[in-house]
Write an enzyme that holds these catalytic residues in place. Structure first.
Site, short mmCIF file in Angstrom:
data_model
loop_
_atom_site.label_atom_id
_atom_site.label_comp_id
_atom_site.label_asym_id
_atom_site.label_seq_id
_atom_site.Cartn_x
_atom_site.Cartn_y
_atom_site.Cartn_z
N ASP A 35 -24.77 -19.58 -20.42
CA ASP A 35 -26.04 -20.30 -20.63
C ASP A 35 -26.32 -20.47 -22.12
O ASP A 35 -26.91 -21.46 -22.53
CB ASP A 35 -27.20 -19.54 -19.97
CG ASP A 35 -27.02 -19.41 -18.47
OD1 ASP A 35 -26.53 -20.36 -17.87
OD2 ASP A 35 -27.35 -18.35 -17.92
N ALA A 43 -30.12 -21.05 -24.79
CA ALA A 43 -29.23 -22.17 -25.12
C ALA A 43 -29.60 -22.78 -26.45
O ALA A 43 -28.73 -23.09 -27.28
CB ALA A 43 -29.28 -23.21 -24.01
N ASN A 76 -21.31 -28.26 -19.20
CA ASN A 76 -20.69 -26.97 -19.53
C ASN A 76 -19.30 -26.79 -18.95
O ASN A 76 -18.53 -25.96 -19.43
CB ASN A 76 -21.59 -25.81 -19.07
CG ASN A 76 -22.75 -25.58 -20.01
OD1 ASN A 76 -23.13 -26.46 -20.77
ND2 ASN A 76 -23.32 -24.38 -19.97
N TYR A 135 0.86 -1.18 0.00
CA TYR A 135 0.00 0.00 0.00
C TYR A 135 0.90 1.24 0.00
O TYR A 135 1.90 1.29 -0.71
CB TYR A 135 -0.97 -0.06 1.18
CG TYR A 135 -2.13 0.88 1.06
CD1 TYR A 135 -2.94 0.86 -0.08
CD2 TYR A 135 -2.41 1.81 2.04
CE1 TYR A 135 -4.00 1.74 -0.22
CE2 TYR A 135 -3.47 2.70 1.92
CZ TYR A 135 -4.26 2.66 0.79
OH TYR A 135 -5.30 3.53 0.64
N GLU A 181 -24.43 -14.70 -16.64
CA GLU A 181 -25.01 -15.94 -16.12
C GLU A 181 -26.46 -15.74 -15.71
O GLU A 181 -26.81 -14.72 -15.10
CB GLU A 181 -24.20 -16.40 -14.89
CG GLU A 181 -24.47 -17.80 -14.44
CD GLU A 181 -23.76 -18.83 -15.30
OE1 GLU A 181 -24.15 -20.01 -15.23
OE2 GLU A 181 -22.81 -18.47 -16.03
N ASP A 182 -27.31 -16.72 -16.05
CA ASP A 182 -28.69 -16.80 -15.55
C ASP A 182 -29.47 -15.50 -15.76
O ASP A 182 -30.10 -14.96 -14.84
CB ASP A 182 -28.68 -17.18 -14.06
CG ASP A 182 -28.22 -18.61 -13.85
OD1 ASP A 182 -28.09 -19.34 -14.84
OD2 ASP A 182 -28.01 -19.01 -12.69
N LYS A 207 -20.31 -20.97 -9.54
CA LYS A 207 -19.65 -20.82 -10.84
C LYS A 207 -18.21 -20.36 -10.65
O LYS A 207 -17.29 -20.83 -11.33
CB LYS A 207 -20.41 -19.79 -11.67
CG LYS A 207 -20.03 -19.77 -13.13
CD LYS A 207 -20.75 -20.87 -13.90
CE LYS A 207 -20.55 -20.75 -15.38
NZ LYS A 207 -21.55 -21.49 -16.15
N ALA A 245 -36.62 -23.12 -27.34
CA ALA A 245 -36.27 -21.93 -28.12
C ALA A 245 -35.72 -20.84 -27.22
O ALA A 245 -35.85 -19.66 -27.51
CB ALA A 245 -37.48 -21.45 -28.90
N GLY A 246 -35.11 -21.26 -26.09
CA GLY A 246 -34.49 -20.29 -25.19
C GLY A 246 -33.09 -19.93 -25.65
O GLY A 246 -32.66 -20.27 -26.76
#
Length: 764
Positions: A163, A199, A319, A40, A137-138, A95, A196-197
């Site tokens: 995702d 992913a 994943n 510091y 994410e999500d 994650k 159809a999301g």
């Protein structure tokens, strides 16, 4: 375990001993005032000024280059939906943990309290200077598409919404391999996408990048087939609208070559599978329950190539095969983005890796004789240690070739070596052990099951499928503890002192007496000994009523070893028993021998211990690189204590020239490859990474392993018994639940190995 019990276990895991799953630790010295003045004020001003001169110096003087933000607003968390930013934090920490253990990437998780796209983007842009990369994410669709698109355009660091792209990359690699096995071309096959999301859209786009044709794709959402005459389609769904006049999944599946499931459980029927083309490829990736159950699918079509998102079936689309290694490669060349070329490079690397010979460590983890490219192996296993050396370099090269790398790599061999070094600090070996035990669980006697921690370990072993417990001890105590733990499994509970066990106890006593009657054992003394749980448990293994034994939690080591030697004895051809401990260190697993049995072994004993340890190391799927430890280096002392080590090494070099072993060596030379190479370049260990240490006496071995365990908090597996005729393993006094579970896995694997050898001898 009941649902309530699992819930409590999960909550305790996240709350104790410290809330959460990740923490920040210093990487520099901080012991003295001088250290602090450098860390510091005033010393910290110097790097600040250098960064002011050239902003790129931030990568030189700070952690930015290895720091990724895992960012969410909690609008699409797992299968829980829109639960908000605070509720998403445990997932984001998880994650972060995966980033660290698979690719050694540090993470700050960031939860943003807004569902407004512009506000979210502005927040991420404002904090981006802190990070080397952004993992989204999500975040619910369709907002996720816009958020990722704009951040990729407006930031100069890698941004990826896992995702979307994680599943796309892994499934694309699996698809390329499945098509090769089915002898089909991607540009010719008819593909049905259920879902159809984010992913599903990203998967389909990536398949198109590899040659899949728009006119051959049918996508479905919750309303049915996405057709070009449907109203109110989002731009993403409209991209995949078909002009075929079909409405249902049943119709879409007729003559289809490929089914991609990213929707919901049990929507595909056997009749639909039967209507598909020859050699159908079915990726049913809904979690935890796929669109069609694995066994139903393979029973319906014997020509099917099947993948799911589950670890208990072949071909898991996971994943974790992707995002840690993609970011690793991107960070290491300071890529300004993760582009299509980099994603496609990751796909090809995963696809190609599947076709390479599989390391024995991976075969052993999954109890396979030899995993080979085929219908049940179209994608690498998550435990494959080669992933970090194959995927990041492919991604890094693609970044360089596509012009987005700011710091290109020149020495690829050195880079691969540095990647492999990053694997040393995690506990992959423990996961491998538990996974391997699950493939063929054995009957394990827990000789002290009326001890709470032992019973907890037996419960974990049962519920995780690691072993089939047999519980020994006071029956009423065990039953009461099981109620307390909500351990309601139908497992054997045996009390050697009870009348219920009288007949079996007498049978064991007679068998023991027959074996030891010329060694001073009477039938009466044999009957009395069978009332003692360790004698009773050992006879269970001897007589084939159990496959393995775990004991020693509440008794001193010598008192437990004695009955094992009397009843079990040494293996055929063995003239010495010994123990080894596996220590999970920052440099990777280390095998230390002999930590519990031989007080002052002779040169011949040391040679035998080294050979036994070598066999155990190989049982773990690791090639042993062994140093025989002393206070002396290659004859620098003529003291008999050093000479015996030298003599043992000379014998091993002559009798077993293929062993990678050398000594006598001081510990620092054994573990510091540069020192060894510089001073003793003639050594068989020069240029190698030592993973096995054989100590000259019990003092040094036992003290070393316990110092490592207590000072460095290194996890220990052991002591592992070597040279016994049966799978018998003795715990350290007051071992933890995790240590008992790990030892149970060792006992199961030991039993598995002996079973294999027995079968091999029967058929040889």
């Amino acid at each position: 375990m009941s649902k309530q019990s699992k819930r409590i276990e999960a909550l305790v895991y996240h709350a104790k001993p410290t809330p959460g799953k990740i923490k920040v630790v210093p990487t520099k010295k901080y012991a003295t005032q001088r250290d602090l003045s450098l860390a510091y004020s005033p010393g910290v001003a110097e790097p600040c000024l250098e960064i002011e001169k050239d902003v790129n110096n931030v990568y030189k003087y700070t952690a930015k280059g290895n720091l990724v933000a895992v960012i969410s607003n909690g609008t699409a968390v797992l299968g829980l939906g829109n639960i908000g930013p605070e509720a998403s934090k445990p997932v984001m920490e998880g994650k972060g943990l995966l980033f660290k253990i698979f690719a050694d990437i540090d993470v700050f998780d960031i939860e943003v309290n807004t569902e407004n796209v512009d506000e979210f983007i502005e927040t991420v842009k404002n904090i981006a200077p802190t990070f080397g990369g952004i993992n989204l994410e999500d975040i619910k669709a369709p907002e996720a598409f816009e958020i990722e698109r704009r951040l990729k355009e407006e930031l100069d660091i890698p941004v990826m919404h896992d995702d979307q792209h994680g599943t796309a990359i892994i499934s694309a690699a699996a698809l390329l391999n499945a098509l090769e096995l089915a002898d089909k071309k991607i540009e010719d096959v008819k593909i049905v996408v259920s879902g159809a999301g984010a992913a599903a859209i990203s998967c389909t786009r990536l398949y198109q990048a590899f040659g899949a044709r728009q006119e051959h794709i049918v996508m479905l959402d919750s309303k049915g087939v996405i057709r070009d005459d449907r109203d109110n389609l989002t731009s993403q769904k409209a991209e995949f609208a078909t002009d075929r006049k079909i409405d249902t999944l049943d119709e879409a599946m007729q003559d289809a070559d490929v089914f991609i499931g990213l929707s919901m459980a049990d929507i595909v029927t056997p009749a639909m599978l039967k209507s598909m083309a020859k050699n159908p490829i079915v990726f049913a990736m809904a979690n935890p329950n796929p669109e069609i159950k694995y066994h139903v699918a393979i029973d319906t079509r014997d020509d099917i190539i099947m993948a799911t998102g589950r670890s208990d079936h072949p071909n898991q689309v996971n994943n974790v095969l992707g995002f840690p290694f993609i970011f690793r490669g991107a960070l290491d060349v300071r890529a300004t983005k993760i582009n299509e070329a980099m994603k496609m490079a990751a796909v090809k690397a995963l696809s190609n890796l599947t076709k390479e010979p599989v390391p024995e460590q991976v075969n052993m983890a999954y109890n396979e004789t030899r995993l080979t490219f085929g219908r049940d192996y179209i994608i690498p296993k998550p435990f494959d240690p080669r992933l970090i050396a194959e995927v990041p370099p492919a991604v890094a090269k693609a970044a360089m070739e596509s012009g987005v790398a700011k710091e290109p790599i020149d020495d690829w061999e050195k880079y691969r070596d540095s990647l492999l070094e990053r694997l040393g600090s995690d506990n992959k070996l423990v996961r491998l052990l538990l996974g391997r035990a699950r493939t063929n669980p054995k009957r394990v006697v827990f000789a002290e099951a009326d001890q709470l921690d032992v019973l907890k370990a037996a419960q974990v072993a049962y519920e995780e499928g690691i072993a089939k417990p047999i519980l020994l001890g006071r029956k009423d105590t065990i039953i009461n503890l099981m109620k307390e733990l909500e351990f309601d499994a139908d497992v054997p509970i045996l009390d050697p002192k009870s009348d219920e066990q009288l007949e079996r106890k007498n049978q064991y006593a007679k068998a023991y007496w027959q074996k030891r009657k010329r060694s001073g054992v009477t039938i009466y003394s044999a009957e009395q000994k069978m009332r003692e749980r360790n004698y009773y448990a050992a006879m269970m293994v001897n007589e084939g009523d159990a496959d393995a034994l775990v004991t020693g939690y509440s008794r001193s080591y010598p008192t437990v070893v004695k009955p094992m030697l009397e009843l079990i004895g040494m293996a055929d051809g063995a003239s010495r028993i010994a123990t080894t401990n596996v220590m999970m260190t920052q440099r990777g697993p280390m095998f230390l021998s002999d930590t519990s049995i031989n007080i002052d072994p002779s040169a011949k004993d040391l040679a035998r211990i080294a050979r036994m340890t070598s066999r155990v190391t190989k049982m773990f799927g690791i090639e042993p690189v062994t140093a025989m430890i002393s206070y002396s280096n290659f004859g620098s002392s003529e003291n008999p204590r050093a000479e015996k080590v030298k003599e043992a090494v000379a014998f091993l070099h002559k009798a077993y020239p293929d062993m990678i072993i050398d000594g006598e060596l001081q510990t620092d030379f054994a573990l510091n490859s540069k020192m060894l190479q510089d001073i003793f370049p003639f050594s068989k260990l020069a240029g190698r990474k030592v993973n096995t240490l054989i100590f000259p006496n019990l003092d040094s071995a036992n003290i070393t392993y316990k110092l490592l365990k207590e000072l460095n908090k290194a996890e220990s597996i052991g002591p592992i018994m070597m040279g016994m005729a049966k799978p018998v393993h003795i715990l350290q006094l007051d071992a933890s639940v995790d240590e008992i579970v790990n030892m149970t896995a060792i006992a199961v694997i030991d039993a598995q190995e002996r079973e294999k050898k027995q079968k091999k001898s029967l058929f040889s």
